[in-house]
Each structure stands twice: as structure tokens, then as C-alpha cells.
Design a protein around this motif. Structure first.
Motif, PDB file in Angstrom:
ATOM      1  N   GLN A 183       0.825  -1.209   0.000  1.00 14.28           N
ATOM      2  CA  GLN A 183       0.000   0.000   0.000  1.00 14.28           C
ATOM      3  C   GLN A 183       0.857   1.256   0.000  1.00 14.28           C
ATOM      4  OE1 GLN A 183      -2.144   1.249   3.560  1.00 14.28           O
ATOM      5  NE2 GLN A 183      -4.007   1.466   2.349  1.00 14.28           N
ATOM      6  N   LYS A 184       2.042   1.173   0.640  1.00 14.52           N
ATOM      7  CA  LYS A 184       2.908   2.348   0.756  1.00 14.52           C
ATOM      8  C   LYS A 184       4.339   2.002   0.380  1.00 14.52           C
ATOM      9  CE  LYS A 184       0.630   5.184   4.337  1.00 14.52           C
ATOM     10  NZ  LYS A 184      -0.643   4.458   4.409  1.00 14.52           N
ATOM     11  N   LEU A 185       4.990   2.987  -0.239  1.00 19.98           N
ATOM     12  CA  LEU A 185       6.427   2.945  -0.492  1.00 19.98           C
ATOM     13  C   LEU A 185       7.032   4.165   0.189  1.00 19.98           C
ATOM     14  CD1 LEU A 185       9.102   2.165  -1.904  1.00 19.98           C
ATOM     15  CD2 LEU A 185       8.286   3.418  -3.921  1.00 19.98           C
ATOM     16  N   VAL A 186       8.001   3.931   1.066  1.00 19.71           N
ATOM     17  CA  VAL A 186       8.682   5.027   1.765  1.00 19.71           C
ATOM     18  C   VAL A 186      10.128   5.047   1.305  1.00 19.71           C
ATOM     19  CG1 VAL A 186       9.312   6.039   3.980  1.00 19.71           C
ATOM     20  CG2 VAL A 186       7.172   4.739   3.761  1.00 19.71           C
ATOM     21  N   ILE A 187      10.550   6.169   0.709  1.00 16.97           N
ATOM     22  CA  ILE A 187      11.924   6.326   0.251  1.00 16.97           C
ATOM     23  C   ILE A 187      12.643   7.259   1.219  1.00 16.97           C
ATOM     24  CG2 ILE A 187      13.428   7.135  -1.611  1.00 16.97           C
ATOM     25  CD1 ILE A 187      11.208   6.442  -3.583  1.00 16.97           C
ATOM     26  N   LEU A 188      13.601   6.711   1.942  1.00 16.87           N
ATOM     27  CA  LEU A 188      14.354   7.493   2.911  1.00 16.87           C
ATOM     28  C   LEU A 188      15.531   8.168   2.212  1.00 16.87           C
ATOM     29  CD1 LEU A 188      14.344   4.988   5.913  1.00 16.87           C
ATOM     30  CD2 LEU A 188      12.796   6.900   5.483  1.00 16.87           C
ATOM     31  N   SER A 189      15.541   9.490   2.275  1.00 20.07           N
ATOM     32  CA  SER A 189      16.543  10.285   1.564  1.00 20.07           C
ATOM     33  C   SER A 189      17.475  10.968   2.553  1.00 20.07           C
ATOM     34  CB  SER A 189      15.816  11.323   0.688  1.00 20.07           C
ATOM     35  OG  SER A 189      16.730  12.116  -0.025  1.00 20.07           O
ATOM     36  N   ASP A 190      18.352  11.836   2.051  1.00 25.45           N
ATOM     37  CA  ASP A 190      19.235  12.599   2.941  1.00 25.45           C
ATOM     38  C   ASP A 190      18.719  14.011   3.157  1.00 25.45           C
ATOM     39  OD1 ASP A 190      19.724  13.438   0.395  1.00 25.45           O
ATOM     40  OD2 ASP A 190      21.913  13.282   0.499  1.00 25.45           O
ATOM     41  N   GLY A 215       7.367  14.583   5.434  1.00 24.61           N
ATOM     42  CA  GLY A 215       8.078  14.681   4.172  1.00 24.61           C
ATOM     43  C   GLY A 215       7.151  15.089   3.043  1.00 24.61           C
ATOM     44  N   THR A 216       7.284  14.410   1.902  1.00 21.96           N
ATOM     45  CA  THR A 216       6.434  14.665   0.739  1.00 21.96           C
ATOM     46  C   THR A 216       5.657  13.408   0.382  1.00 21.96           C
ATOM     47  OG1 THR A 216       8.002  16.287  -0.149  1.00 21.96           O
ATOM     48  CG2 THR A 216       6.373  15.403  -1.671  1.00 21.96           C
ATOM     49  N   LEU A 217       4.335  13.538   0.311  1.00 18.68           N
ATOM     50  CA  LEU A 217       3.466  12.426  -0.057  1.00 18.68           C
ATOM     51  C   LEU A 217       3.049  12.559  -1.515  1.00 18.68           C
ATOM     52  CD1 LEU A 217       1.513  10.023   0.416  1.00 18.68           C
ATOM     53  CD2 LEU A 217      -0.166  11.699   1.276  1.00 18.68           C
ATOM     54  N   PHE A 218       3.314  11.506  -2.295  1.00 17.36           N
ATOM     55  CA  PHE A 218       2.860  11.414  -3.663  1.00 17.36           C
ATOM     56  C   PHE A 218       1.657  10.480  -3.656  1.00 17.36           C
ATOM     57  CE2 PHE A 218       7.313  12.438  -3.709  1.00 17.36           C
ATOM     58  CZ  PHE A 218       7.463  13.378  -4.712  1.00 17.36           C
ATOM     59  N   ILE A 219       0.500  11.002  -4.023  1.00 19.48           N
ATOM     60  CA  ILE A 219      -0.740  10.245  -3.908  1.00 19.48           C
ATOM     61  C   ILE A 219      -0.834   9.193  -5.025  1.00 19.48           C
ATOM     62  CG2 ILE A 219      -3.263  10.380  -3.951  1.00 19.48           C
ATOM     63  CD1 ILE A 219      -2.099  11.625  -1.499  1.00 19.48           C
ATOM     64  N   GLY A 220      -1.105   7.945  -4.610  1.00 16.01           N
ATOM     65  CA  GLY A 220      -1.294   6.872  -5.586  1.00 16.01           C
ATOM     66  C   GLY A 220      -2.584   7.058  -6.365  1.00 16.01           C
ATOM     67  N   ASN A 221      -2.534   6.730  -7.629  1.00 13.60           N
ATOM     68  CA  ASN A 221      -3.706   6.838  -8.497  1.00 13.60           C
ATOM     69  C   ASN A 221      -4.637   5.669  -8.230  1.00 13.60           C
ATOM     70  OD1 ASN A 221      -5.577   7.195 -10.482  1.00 13.60           O
ATOM     71  ND2 ASN A 221      -4.180   6.809 -12.196  1.00 13.60           N
ATOM     72  N   LYS A 222      -5.702   5.915  -7.497  1.00 15.59           N
ATOM     73  CA  LYS A 222      -6.607   4.836  -7.099  1.00 15.59           C
ATOM     74  C   LYS A 222      -7.757   4.624  -8.094  1.00 15.59           C
ATOM     75  CE  LYS A 222      -4.486   4.482  -3.040  1.00 15.59           C
ATOM     76  NZ  LYS A 222      -3.585   5.629  -3.044  1.00 15.59           N
ATOM     77  N   SER A 223      -7.780   5.385  -9.179  1.00 15.94           N
ATOM     78  CA  SER A 223      -8.941   5.360 -10.079  1.00 15.94           C
ATOM     79  C   SER A 223      -9.181   3.997 -10.703  1.00 15.94           C
ATOM     80  CB  SER A 223      -8.767   6.407 -11.189  1.00 15.94           C
ATOM     81  OG  SER A 223      -7.587   6.154 -11.937  1.00 15.94           O
ATOM     82  N   GLN A 240       0.469   2.685 -10.036  1.00 18.66           N
ATOM     83  CA  GLN A 240      -0.143   1.409  -9.631  1.00 18.66           C
ATOM     84  C   GLN A 240      -0.959   1.554  -8.345  1.00 18.66           C
ATOM     85  OE1 GLN A 240       0.029  -1.361 -11.552  1.00 18.66           O
ATOM     86  NE2 GLN A 240       1.087  -0.047 -13.032  1.00 18.66           N
ATOM     87  N   GLY A 241      -1.241   2.797  -7.970  1.00 17.47           N
ATOM     88  CA  GLY A 241      -2.097   3.052  -6.807  1.00 17.47           C
ATOM     89  C   GLY A 241      -1.374   3.087  -5.483  1.00 17.47           C
ATOM     90  N   ILE A 242      -0.033   3.059  -5.508  1.00 18.10           N
ATOM     91  CA  ILE A 242       0.748   2.980  -4.274  1.00 18.10           C
ATOM     92  C   ILE A 242       1.157   4.382  -3.816  1.00 18.10           C
ATOM     93  CG2 ILE A 242       2.878   2.078  -3.242  1.00 18.10           C
ATOM     94  CD1 ILE A 242       2.764  -0.156  -5.424  1.00 18.10           C
ATOM     95  N   ASP A 243       0.718   4.780  -2.629  1.00 15.96           N
ATOM     96  CA  ASP A 243       1.162   6.048  -2.051  1.00 15.96           C
ATOM     97  C   ASP A 243       2.662   5.985  -1.797  1.00 15.96           C
ATOM     98  OD1 ASP A 243      -1.398   7.070  -2.051  1.00 15.96           O
ATOM     99  OD2 ASP A 243      -1.795   6.583   0.045  1.00 15.96           O
ATOM    100  N   THR A 244       3.372   7.047  -2.168  1.00 15.54           N
ATOM    101  CA  THR A 244       4.826   7.077  -2.021  1.00 15.54           C
ATOM    102  C   THR A 244       5.240   8.293  -1.208  1.00 15.54           C
ATOM    103  OG1 THR A 244       5.080   5.968  -4.161  1.00 15.54           O
ATOM    104  CG2 THR A 244       7.021   7.097  -3.272  1.00 15.54           C
ATOM    105  N   ILE A 245       6.093   8.069  -0.227  1.00 21.47           N
ATOM    106  CA  ILE A 245       6.550   9.155   0.649  1.00 21.47           C
ATOM    107  C   ILE A 245       8.060   9.259   0.568  1.00 21.47           C
ATOM    108  CG2 ILE A 245       6.685  10.002   3.035  1.00 21.47           C
ATOM    109  CD1 ILE A 245       4.057   7.426   2.275  1.00 21.47           C
TER     110      ILE A 245
END
Length: 268
Positions: free
Chosen positions: A169-176, A258-266, A233-238
Motif C-alpha cells: 500500500q505504501k512505499l517510503v523512500i528514505l533520503s538525505d 516529508g512529501t506524499l505522492f498520492i497513488g492513483n486509485k482510479s 499502480q495506486g501505491i502512495d509514495t513518501i
């Protein structure tokens, strides 16, 4: 594609796992593993996509500078991959968690039979309460570590592919840095954090810079590409700061970090 609501993929980069001198940041390892183990105890299924094999291997081999030739990069990756798994196994074991190692190449994603087998492997491990640790197989793959335009970009794109394979459901990308800004915060004092992005269009892509930190290879460009692939693919990404893994608690609670990129749930 139906998503597992309790399944999260977390990607951590080299810059989070090493300190300013390029050495292994053991406190960062422990903080990350503690947060992931705690969230796992809350009932979430965790997949960790981890970079850092080349850097950790270079440290183990006592190299004074990051390797630049293919043969030294692959040797460092071979040494570093076993070392980084030792560290993960040690720290996760402190919190009574079991890990598994999965090494992937770009070619593994192109063959349907392999993709199906990978999905089955992930599903089985997660159902057994095991935390898979995933990395690009740098010790045998030369296309990725030698390419100027990396397919996986320090595992950013790999994490999106894994999230799709796992139907997370979620992808979290840890950055610097703390998230996605309207300009590079390291160069512009007035840069503003963008808390939510609904569509990753050309206007957003044009804000991305080039290379990442000097210790990692993934810049914001590859993080945006990963977010675009996952959200389609509908996956929220942070995207958030890896030096503050406690932010993961806020993320699972649905709070703004951080920044939330909303997954396309359509279509899902």
C-alpha cells in the motif's frame, strides 16, 4: 491490482547508512531497525530495500576512497553485501526479528516466470513474519553500477518495482533531505518543502536536480521516477529523511511527513 493495506516497502540509501566520513553509521542502523521492528510488531508487513553494499564493502576492505573501477566496485559489493546482511541480522535479532536476503537484477523483472516466483517468495516470507532485505545484485551485475543513467538509481526504482511486485500500500523512500522541495535546499535557503503532490507531471519533474549526495548515487530525479512508477499502480509514495526513522511511526498513522505522492486509485 489489489493492494495489501498492511504491507509497506521502505527504501534506505547509502547516505543514511554511512556517516559524513563514509564509515558505517551504526546508530543509524539501530534506529532504523528499531523503528521497523516496532512497526512490524504493530501488525505491518515490512520489506526493506537497502543500498550500501559497495560503501560498506569499501569500509571493510579499508579503502581510502570509494572504488571507481568496475572490478573494485564488484569486489566491494561482494564483501559489503555479506557485511551489510550481518549488520541487519545482528540488529534485527536484537528485536527478535528474522530477516531474509533477496538479490535482484534488472533482468529478473523482465521475465514473467521469474516475476511470479519472486512474488510468491515475497508473499511466503511475509506470511511467515520474516522481513526481506532486498538489494541490487551489484557483485554480478555490471549494467547498473556502470551506467550513467542507472536503471535502479541507488535502488530507488528497484524499491518501486518491489512495491509493485509485493502489492504494497505504501512505499517510503528514505533520503538525505526532508522531502521534495521546489528548489535544492542545500543551495537555496528559501527552498520550500512540498508536502503533497497529486500528479507527477513535467512541471514537477523539472524541479528535480541531478546527482544525490557524494556517498550515494540516487538523486531526486530517480526518486521522482520511482514515485511516478509506484503511484501509477495506486501505491502512495513518501519521500522523507532517513536520519529520522521515527517519522515512520507518523507515516503509518497517516500523518503528514516529508512529501506524499498520492497513488492513483482510479483503476484500483
Amino acid at each position: 491490482m489489489s493492494l495489501y493495506k498492511n504491507r509497506i516497502v521502505i527504501k534506505v540509501g547509502t547516505s543514511t547508512l554511512t556517516n559524513e566520513t563514509g564509515q558505517n553509521d551504526l546508530r543509524s542502523f539501530d534506529r532504523l531497525v528499531c523503528a521497523l521492528s516496532d512497526i512490524h510488531n504493530m501488525g505491518y508487513e515490512i520489506v526493506l530495500v537497502s543500498s550500501g553494499a559497495i560503501a560498506v564493502g569499501a569500509n571493510k576492505l579499508q579503502m581510502k576512497t570509494r572504488p571507481t573501477t568496475l572490478r573494485l566496485k564488484q569486489a566491494s559489493a561482494a564483501v559489503g553485501q555479506s557485511r551489510i546482511m550481518f549488520l541487519y541480522d545482528k540488529f534485527f535479532n536484537d528485536y527478535d526479528k528474522t530477516t531474509a536476503q533477496i538479490l535482484l537484477n534488472a533482468e529478473d523483472m523482465e521475465i514473467e516466470e521469474k516475476k511470479e516466483n519472486l512474488t510468491n517468495t515475497f508473499d511466503t516470507l511475509l506470511e511467515m513474519g520474516i522481513i526481506p532485505v532486498v538489494n541490487e545484485n551489484d557483485s554480478v551485475s555490471y549494467t547498473e553500477i556502470e551506467s550513467e543513467d542507472k536503471i535502479f538509481g541507488d535502488n530507488d526504482m528497484l524499491s518501486a518495482v518491489v512495491a509493485i511486485l509485493c502489492r504494497a500500500q505504501k512505499l517510503v523512500i528514505l533520503s538525505d533531505i526532508d522531502g521534495f522541495y521546489d528548489s535544492d535546499p542545500r543551495l537555496h535557503a528559501n527552498a520550500k518543502l512540498i508536502e503533497q503532490i497529486n500528479t507527477i507531471g513535467e512541471d514537477v519533474l523539472s524541479l528535480a536536480g541531478g546527482a544525490g549526495s557524494r556517498r550515494g548515487t540516487g538523486g531526486m530525479k530517480t526518486k521522482l521516477q520511482a514515485a511516478k512508477l509506484a503511484t501509477a499502480q495506486g501505491i502512495d509514495t513518501i519521500i522523507t529523511n532517513g536520519k529520522n526513522p521515527s517519522a515512520l511511526y507518523e507515516i503509518v498513522k497517516g500523518r503528514s511527513v516529508g512529501t506524499l505522492f498520492i497513488g492513483n486509485k482510479s483503476d484500483f
